[in-house]
Design a protein around this motif. Structure first.
Motif, PDB file in Angstrom:
ATOM      1  N   PRO A   1       1.771   1.157   9.838  1.00 44.38           N
ATOM      2  CA  PRO A   1       0.567   1.943   9.558  1.00 44.38           C
ATOM      3  C   PRO A   1       0.837   3.449   9.645  1.00 44.38           C
ATOM      4  CG  PRO A   1       0.109   0.218  11.173  1.00 44.38           C
ATOM      5  CD  PRO A   1       1.598   0.265  10.984  1.00 44.38           C
ATOM      6  N   HIS A   2       0.109   4.194   8.846  1.00 44.10           N
ATOM      7  CA  HIS A   2       0.144   5.664   8.865  1.00 44.10           C
ATOM      8  C   HIS A   2       1.558   6.194   8.618  1.00 44.10           C
ATOM      9  CE1 HIS A   2      -3.830   5.044  10.461  1.00 44.10           C
ATOM     10  NE2 HIS A   2      -3.328   4.427  11.509  1.00 44.10           N
TER      11      HIS A   2
ATOM     12  N   ASP B   1       3.433  -5.896   7.173  1.00 41.08           N
ATOM     13  CA  ASP B   1       3.087  -4.889   8.171  1.00 41.08           C
ATOM     14  C   ASP B   1       3.832  -5.209   9.465  1.00 41.08           C
ATOM     15  OD1 ASP B   1       1.941  -3.273  10.137  1.00 41.08           O
ATOM     16  OD2 ASP B   1      -0.091  -3.515   9.356  1.00 41.08           O
TER      17      ASP B   1
END
Length: 80
Positions: free
Chosen positions: A9-10, A32
């Motif tokens: 994420p990010h 992920d």
């Protein structure tokens, strides 16, 4: 065998990698790593230390590598 992009994420490099695959019309699957700690551990054991990790049928790399993405796109176009 599809392309797999292991992301977190990010991650600007992860997002840039996915945008490049989209731009070139190359299908890919994403995983992920924040939701798959065992996969993250396996990638670390394989020597990958940076996200994203990209696995193609012919190559693998980590980080945002537009040069390798373009090279893969050219290679697959030749074999299509």
């Amino acid at each position: 065998m599809p392309i797999t992009v292991f992301t977190k994420p990010h991650c600007p490099q992860c997002d840039a990698t996915k945008r490049q695959f989209d731009k070139l019309g190359l299908p890919y699957e994403t995983v992920d790593l924040s939701k798959n700690p065992s996969t993250l551990e396996q990638l670390h054991e394989a020597g990958f230390r940076q996200a994203p990790v990209v696995i193609t049928p012919v190559d693998s790399w980590s980080g945002y590598r537009p040069d390798l993405i373009r090279a893969y796109a050219k290679q697959t176009a030749v074999h299509a």
